[in-house]
Write a protein that holds these residues in place. Structure first.
Motif, PDB file in Angstrom:
ATOM      1  N   TYR A  52      14.194 -17.813   7.583  1.00  0.00           N
ATOM      2  CA  TYR A  52      13.956 -16.773   8.606  1.00  0.00           C
ATOM      3  C   TYR A  52      12.459 -16.590   8.885  1.00  0.00           C
ATOM      4  O   TYR A  52      12.000 -15.483   9.157  1.00  0.00           O
ATOM      5  CB  TYR A  52      14.580 -15.443   8.182  1.00  0.00           C
ATOM      6  N   TYR A  55      10.044 -13.721   7.848  1.00  0.00           N
ATOM      7  CA  TYR A  55       9.963 -12.420   8.525  1.00  0.00           C
ATOM      8  C   TYR A  55      10.250 -11.289   7.548  1.00  0.00           C
ATOM      9  O   TYR A  55      11.036 -11.437   6.618  1.00  0.00           O
ATOM     10  CB  TYR A  55      10.971 -12.337   9.673  1.00  0.00           C
ATOM     11  N   LEU A  56       9.682 -10.163   7.774  1.00  0.00           N
ATOM     12  CA  LEU A  56       9.797  -8.944   6.959  1.00  0.00           C
ATOM     13  C   LEU A  56       9.135  -9.174   5.602  1.00  0.00           C
ATOM     14  O   LEU A  56       8.068  -8.647   5.365  1.00  0.00           O
ATOM     15  CB  LEU A  56      11.257  -8.499   6.824  1.00  0.00           C
ATOM     16  N   LEU A  61      15.360 -11.555   4.312  1.00  0.00           N
ATOM     17  CA  LEU A  61      16.474 -11.643   5.263  1.00  0.00           C
ATOM     18  C   LEU A  61      17.541 -12.620   4.749  1.00  0.00           C
ATOM     19  O   LEU A  61      18.737 -12.331   4.819  1.00  0.00           O
ATOM     20  CB  LEU A  61      15.971 -12.054   6.648  1.00  0.00           C
ATOM     21  N   GLN A  64      20.288 -11.416   2.483  1.00  0.00           N
ATOM     22  CA  GLN A  64      21.429 -10.710   3.071  1.00  0.00           C
ATOM     23  C   GLN A  64      22.289 -11.630   3.930  1.00  0.00           C
ATOM     24  O   GLN A  64      23.177 -11.159   4.645  1.00  0.00           O
ATOM     25  CB  GLN A  64      20.938  -9.535   3.934  1.00  0.00           C
ATOM     26  N   ALA A  65      22.023 -12.928   3.896  1.00  0.00           N
ATOM     27  CA  ALA A  65      22.809 -13.881   4.697  1.00  0.00           C
ATOM     28  C   ALA A  65      24.252 -13.896   4.175  1.00  0.00           C
ATOM     29  O   ALA A  65      24.495 -13.598   3.007  1.00  0.00           O
ATOM     30  CB  ALA A  65      22.187 -15.274   4.606  1.00  0.00           C
TER      31      ALA A  65
ATOM     32  N   ALA B  19      10.567 -11.568  14.624  1.00  0.00           N
ATOM     33  CA  ALA B  19      10.773 -10.995  13.291  1.00  0.00           C
ATOM     34  C   ALA B  19      11.658  -9.752  13.387  1.00  0.00           C
ATOM     35  O   ALA B  19      12.578  -9.558  12.594  1.00  0.00           O
ATOM     36  CB  ALA B  19       9.431 -10.658  12.649  1.00  0.00           C
ATOM     37  N   THR B  23      15.467  -9.383  11.894  1.00  0.00           N
ATOM     38  CA  THR B  23      15.731  -8.256  10.990  1.00  0.00           C
ATOM     39  C   THR B  23      16.864  -7.404  11.551  1.00  0.00           C
ATOM     40  O   THR B  23      17.761  -6.968  10.821  1.00  0.00           O
ATOM     41  CB  THR B  23      14.452  -7.427  10.804  1.00  0.00           C
ATOM     42  N   ILE B  26      20.242  -9.080  10.967  1.00  0.00           N
ATOM     43  CA  ILE B  26      20.697  -8.932   9.570  1.00  0.00           C
ATOM     44  C   ILE B  26      21.174  -7.495   9.320  1.00  0.00           C
ATOM     45  O   ILE B  26      22.223  -7.274   8.709  1.00  0.00           O
ATOM     46  CB  ILE B  26      19.570  -9.311   8.588  1.00  0.00           C
ATOM     47  N   ILE B  39       9.095  -4.623  14.664  1.00  0.00           N
ATOM     48  CA  ILE B  39       8.287  -4.527  13.447  1.00  0.00           C
ATOM     49  C   ILE B  39       6.821  -4.337  13.830  1.00  0.00           C
ATOM     50  O   ILE B  39       6.285  -5.081  14.646  1.00  0.00           O
ATOM     51  CB  ILE B  39       8.459  -5.785  12.572  1.00  0.00           C
TER      52      ILE B  39
END
Lengths: 227, 82
Positions: A52, A55-56, A61, A64-65, B19, B23, B26, B39
């Protein structure tokens, strides 16, 4: 032996890992991250990369897939051996399947170097490695500094969960052998059947690539599943 | 005098935020009814300045010159005396 290798969007060490596992005589079973089951995988590897796009937070991420629910269940119910390499390690930490977290390197730099590391404790199920063995494998990461909450470090050592520490060639662990600010030079952690490490064993499969210690490590992890 | 300065930087509405989108996807899979996840960044610092006006002006310049890219981002500033 069938070794499931999970491919997330942004994994980029999956092909090398498949190749490594097959060199060791096991059968690689690629698993797409949207799968709900692990099919008939007898072991599982979460390979390196940038799932991902980081990201974050790296691994947050992917943790949580959809497939991760099956991974969590297989660990809890069947003690499925799971190995996380680099981004795979980050994913396992983000999912809470391994303790701690990986924060950005203290240097602020992406580190792509060969490192020595010492087996501090042999994770459950690994054969052919012993405490004090020194391996040489490459690292390649920006978020690889292992961190824990205050008070969490000592129990990790007491419970033999710190299995790998960056060291010198002789296996001595000190500040000068710490590539990126990991607490206590920690390169790898285990918890029950789950093992995670930042270095890349799949990139150290032949001595002419710089080291065959990754071959040795993966053979130990595969145990009787390798030839 | 010391001031606490908080600069919140966000992408402009029209700028694609991959991003944030990932997010959001998810979070949606996790069962949350979210939409339009974006974000941003928060930059927090202590600043030495003569008075509130100077602190605000410094904060604005930092945001303009470095912390935010005016092409892509917007920012807001919170200054508080410590």
């Amino acid at each position: 032996m069938k070794v499931g290798i999970i491919i997330f969007p942004g994994s980029n060490c999956d092909v090398d890992t498949i190749e490594a596992v097959e060199q060791l005589g096991a059968q690689a079973l690629p698993l797409w991250y949207t799968e709900k089951s692990l099919k008939d995988a007898e072991r599982l590897i979460l390979p390196g990369g940038f799932s991902y796009g980081d990201y974050l937070r790296s691994g947050a991420l992917a943790a949580q897939a959809p497939i991760m629910e099956a991974v969590e269940k297989a660990i809890a119910e069947d003690e499925l051996p799971v190995l996380g390499i680099c981004n795979g390690f980050q994913i396992l930490c983000e999912r809470g399947l391994l303790p701690g977290a990986l924060r950005p390197n203290s240097s602020g730099e992406f580190r792509c170097t060969w490192e020595y590391m010492r087996i501090t404790s042999v994770p459950r199920g690994l054969s052919g490695l012993k405490e004090g063995d020194v391996l040489r494998m490459p690292i390649a990461h920006h978020e690889g500094a292992y961190a824990v909450n205050p008070g969490q470090l000592q129990p990790l050592f007491e419970n033999h969960q710190v299995f790998l520490q960056y060291s010198d060639e002789m296996g001595s662990v000190h500040a000068l052998t710490n590539p990126q600010g990991s607490v206590a030079n920690i390169a790898g952690i285990c918890q029950g059947p789950v093992v995670g490490l930042m270095p890349h064993p799949e990139r150290a499969m032949q001595s002419y690539f710089g080291s065959a210690d990754g071959h040795r490590f993966l053979r130990a992890w595969l145990g009787e599943g390798s030839q | 005098m010391i001031f606490e300065v908080i600069v919140n930087v966000s992408l402009k509405e029209a700028v694609l935020d991959p991003a944030g989108q990932s997010t959001g996807k998810i979070l949606h899979n996790m069962g949350f009814g979210v939409e339009n996840v974006r974000i941003g960044k928060q930059i927090k610092m202590n600043l030495n300045a003569e008075n509130m006006n100077e602190a605000k002006e410094n904060a604005r310049q930092m945001a303009e010159k470095l912390l935010a890219n005016p092409v892509l981002e917007t920012y807001d500033i919170v200054v508080k005396e410590l």
